[in-house]
Enzyme design. Structure first.
Site, mmCIF file in Angstrom:
data_model
loop_
_atom_site.group_PDB
_atom_site.id
_atom_site.type_symbol
_atom_site.label_atom_id
_atom_site.label_comp_id
_atom_site.label_asym_id
_atom_site.label_seq_id
_atom_site.Cartn_x
_atom_site.Cartn_y
_atom_site.Cartn_z
ATOM 1 N N ASP A 1 -1.411 9.729 -10.680
ATOM 2 C CA ASP A 1 -1.354 8.513 -11.765
ATOM 3 C C ASP A 1 0.142 8.147 -12.288
ATOM 4 O O ASP A 1 0.651 6.879 -12.127
ATOM 5 C CB ASP A 1 -1.928 8.957 -13.108
ATOM 6 C CG ASP A 1 -3.494 8.946 -12.809
ATOM 7 O OD1 ASP A 1 -3.954 8.484 -11.995
ATOM 8 O OD2 ASP A 1 -3.939 9.603 -13.745
ATOM 9 N N ASP A 25 0.812 -1.353 0.058
ATOM 10 C CA ASP A 25 -0.107 -0.033 0.187
ATOM 11 C C ASP A 25 0.882 1.316 0.156
ATOM 12 O O ASP A 25 2.030 1.260 0.672
ATOM 13 C CB ASP A 25 -0.866 0.035 1.170
ATOM 14 C CG ASP A 25 -1.827 1.187 1.334
ATOM 15 O OD1 ASP A 25 -3.062 1.111 0.749
ATOM 16 O OD2 ASP A 25 -1.378 2.152 1.998
ATOM 17 N N ILE A 26 0.448 2.446 -0.898
ATOM 18 C CA ILE A 26 1.423 3.306 -0.745
ATOM 19 C C ILE A 26 0.830 4.460 0.289
ATOM 20 O O ILE A 26 -0.160 4.707 0.227
ATOM 21 C CB ILE A 26 1.132 4.361 -2.187
ATOM 22 C CG1 ILE A 26 1.357 3.329 -3.400
ATOM 23 C CG2 ILE A 26 1.944 5.579 -2.222
ATOM 24 C CD1 ILE A 26 1.303 3.801 -4.645
ATOM 25 N N GLU A 50 -4.493 2.588 -4.608
ATOM 26 C CA GLU A 50 -2.991 2.356 -4.368
ATOM 27 C C GLU A 50 -2.392 1.179 -3.715
ATOM 28 O O GLU A 50 -1.520 1.226 -3.202
ATOM 29 C CB GLU A 50 -2.968 3.756 -3.520
ATOM 30 C CG GLU A 50 -2.977 3.503 -2.114
ATOM 31 C CD GLU A 50 -4.286 4.103 -1.753
ATOM 32 O OE1 GLU A 50 -4.715 4.366 -0.662
ATOM 33 O OE2 GLU A 50 -5.268 3.872 -2.603
ATOM 34 N N ASN A 94 -2.465 13.253 -4.106
ATOM 35 C CA ASN A 94 -3.592 13.596 -5.161
ATOM 36 C C ASN A 94 -4.142 14.875 -4.589
ATOM 37 O O ASN A 94 -4.022 15.846 -5.456
ATOM 38 C CB ASN A 94 -4.727 12.596 -5.099
ATOM 39 C CG ASN A 94 -4.656 11.269 -5.960
ATOM 40 O OD1 ASN A 94 -3.540 11.391 -6.998
ATOM 41 N ND2 ASN A 94 -5.133 10.265 -5.721
#
Length: 235
Positions: free
Chosen positions: A176, A159-160, A202, A167
């Site tokens: 993106d 997971d980021i 993500e 964003n």
């Protein structure tokens, strides 16, 4: 006949031997090939099959003496039309060329769209790694294989961190780029036998066949370290 046609401008190139045809198609791709079956006694049928096999261009066959068997043979070999020379008239000839050209491009476009749909069914459109459905299908298959052959399988869920902040601060276009670059980093730093997929927004999932937990932890740290060093070029 074609050079004198006024309604449509045809650019015609002639070849009298198989070698000349081969040399010509290497230099440029014709829109349509008109092939005479009695072309200097060369094996025009073999050339027709070669053109069909390599998808060079649509072929219209002209024959000196036509019969049903020849017509069947040339159409089976991939010709788009078959015209006995004594029936050759400019109107029929022109329509045949245009029809062959249009059908050829319709088939090529259909094939392109089919490949695109097949790609989209397997790969995530943004990151170009396995889609969620594809990675889960592989997970099911690898779990069954592991149980059947008593082989190890490790799974990494990635997971980021703070992705929403990317964003919100830099916009979704920047987000993106982050997803694409991280996905590429994961692929680059895993084995060819591993499966890397996008699980969610993500989130990424990596399947590691034949891998113990200890080795999976080492790889996870390696991947984390590479991501930590990434720099993202955005506008």
């Amino acid at each position: 006949m074609l050079s004198q046609e006024r309604a449509i401008k045809f650019i015609c190139n002639e070849a009298s031997t198989s070698e000349e045809i081969e040399q010509f198609v290497k230099q440029q791709t014709p829109d349509v090939i008109v092939l005479s079956l009695d072309i200097n006694n060369d094996s025009a049928m073999e050339w027709l099959q070669h053109i069909k096999h390599d998808n060079i261009a649509p072929v219209i066959v002209l024959v000196g003496q036509g019969n049903e068997q020849i017509a069947v043979d040339v159409m089976k070999s991939g010709a788009y039309d078959y015209i006995p020379k004594h029936f050759l008239a400019i109107e029929h000839f022109t329509k045949s060329i245009i029809k062959a050209f249009e059908q050829w491009h319709l088939i090529r476009e259909t094939e392109r769209l089919q490949k695109e749909l097949e790609h989209l069914a397997i790969y995530d459109a943004l990151s170009n790694i396995l889609s969620r459905r594809a990675i889960m299908d592989h997970a099911t298959a690898e779990m069954q294989r592991g149980k059947r052959h008593k082989r190890k399988l490790s799974v990494l869920m990635i997971d980021i961190d703070m992705f929403k902040l990317v964003n919100d601060t830099h916009g979704h276009h920047a987000g993106d780029i982050v997803i694409k670059d991280i996905a590429q980093s994961l692929v680059t730093n895993t084995r060819g036998s591993d499966y890397v997929g996008r699980y969610g927004g993500e989130e990424f999932l990596i399947l590691l066949p034949e891998t113990s937990v200890d080795k999976a932890v080492l790889l996870a740290e390696k991947l984390r370290s590479h991501v930590e060093q990434l720099k993202f070029d955005t506008d």
